[in-house]
Design a protein around this motif. Sequence first.
Motif, PDB file in Angstrom:
ATOM      1  N   HIS A 119       7.613  16.101  -7.605  1.00 52.40           N
ATOM      2  CA  HIS A 119       6.543  16.849  -6.929  1.00 52.40           C
ATOM      3  C   HIS A 119       6.394  18.203  -7.615  1.00 52.40           C
ATOM      4  O   HIS A 119       7.381  18.896  -7.871  1.00 52.40           O
ATOM      5  N   SER A 286       7.050   4.654   2.294  1.00 57.87           N
ATOM      6  CA  SER A 286       6.274   5.642   3.052  1.00 57.87           C
ATOM      7  C   SER A 286       7.170   6.696   3.698  1.00 57.87           C
ATOM      8  O   SER A 286       6.682   7.742   4.143  1.00 57.87           O
ATOM      9  N   ARG A 289       6.666  10.101   2.388  1.00 56.78           N
ATOM     10  CA  ARG A 289       5.580  10.908   2.951  1.00 56.78           C
ATOM     11  C   ARG A 289       6.084  11.723   4.137  1.00 56.78           C
ATOM     12  O   ARG A 289       5.651  12.866   4.350  1.00 56.78           O
ATOM     13  N   GLN A 299       0.760  16.194  -0.090  1.00 60.37           N
ATOM     14  CA  GLN A 299       1.183  14.823  -0.323  1.00 60.37           C
ATOM     15  C   GLN A 299       0.913  14.415  -1.771  1.00 60.37           C
ATOM     16  O   GLN A 299      -0.167  14.628  -2.307  1.00 60.37           O
ATOM     17  N   MET A 300       1.939  13.840  -2.409  1.00 58.07           N
ATOM     18  CA  MET A 300       1.806  13.331  -3.770  1.00 58.07           C
ATOM     19  C   MET A 300       2.580  12.023  -3.888  1.00 58.07           C
ATOM     20  O   MET A 300       3.476  11.757  -3.081  1.00 58.07           O
ATOM     21  N   ASP A 301       2.225  11.204  -4.874  1.00 61.23           N
ATOM     22  CA  ASP A 301       3.007  10.004  -5.174  1.00 61.23           C
ATOM     23  C   ASP A 301       4.245  10.441  -5.960  1.00 61.23           C
ATOM     24  O   ASP A 301       4.124  11.018  -7.042  1.00 61.23           O
ATOM     25  N   ASN A 303       7.865   9.732  -7.964  1.00 61.30           N
ATOM     26  CA  ASN A 303       8.420   8.663  -8.809  1.00 61.30           C
ATOM     27  C   ASN A 303       9.713   9.122  -9.456  1.00 61.30           C
ATOM     28  O   ASN A 303      10.019  10.318  -9.526  1.00 61.30           O
TER      29      ASN A 303
END
Length: 343
Positions: A119, A286, A289, A299-301, A303
């Motif tokens: 993030h 999820s 989140r 909010q970000m994806d 990884n």
Amino acid sequence: MAEDLCLFNKDSLILKPPKKSILLLRMVVLIFSMVCGVYIFSVCLRQISVQSTGQLFSVQVVRPCEPPNVEPSEKPFVHYPKPKTFSRAECTCHPVRYFAILSTQRSGSGWFETLLNSHINISSNGEIFSVKPRRTNASTIVETLDKLYNLDFFTSASKNECTAAVGLKWMLNQGLMQHHEEIVEYFKSRGVSIIFLFRRNLLRRMISILANSYDQNAKLLNGTHKSHVHSHHEAEILARYKPTINATTLIPNLRQVDEMVTKALEYFKSIRHILLYYEDIIKNPSKLREVQDFLRVPQMDLNSRQVKIHKGSLSSQVENWVEIEKALKGSPYESFLQEDYKM
């Protein structure tokens, strides 16, 4: 008669001016003098005042940052650090939240931390208390935490200027339990939030610990020890080793870890926190989140480049599985024998 008239005119010519005219003139001069004196005095006073306060005018008044629109209950968790080692520049008034990940070794905390650090606004700075001098006593712990939360502790995860959430990964056996009272007080006073991250299946955790300990000496990856890997090939090499678990001490060891986790949850329950389990994050991404909501970041994806080492059934990961199965049957930890997730 003519003489009298002449005498009269002569006398009238030598008459002195009335006294009232002289007094009036004197009054005018006096008033003029007073006005001039007051004016000159005021000019001098103004010059003296400017000279004596010249330094004050050169000082720039710094206004405190205005808190964003947050609920009153959230305000203790909003901070504006002032680093000594760099300037936050345009992000000076960008609020920062403090957090700590409390966990145990081989519980997925390394993988979880790489997710957070993907993030753009989160900086989680690893196990900074794995260095023993930093946890010698409560004072050294507080000193280290102050440096971290003031953004003056630099690691590869540091986002510096525009960090919105800064924290660390803290193992329970790194001074956390011994000094829990002082740490709780610090967390409360500084508005630090806690992310608890544990593993439900403590048997899987034990297998991971034994395998990692073995590789510290064996160095299976071309003579290099790696606790975490970034390729499936490396993961397969490390997974070939199957530890032999002492069936006699298995239950006492599981109980010891279980009790330590329970104590940690009790010690720090008064701190704002979220409780996560490694297995739940794997089965339900999820959950990440929820973590971002907890840290109040956009909010970000998220990884990670890390690749899981031990996959498949537990029976294929232990050398003496029959003994382990027999030892746990009928115990409070029998559920650990069952498959809890698939990869």
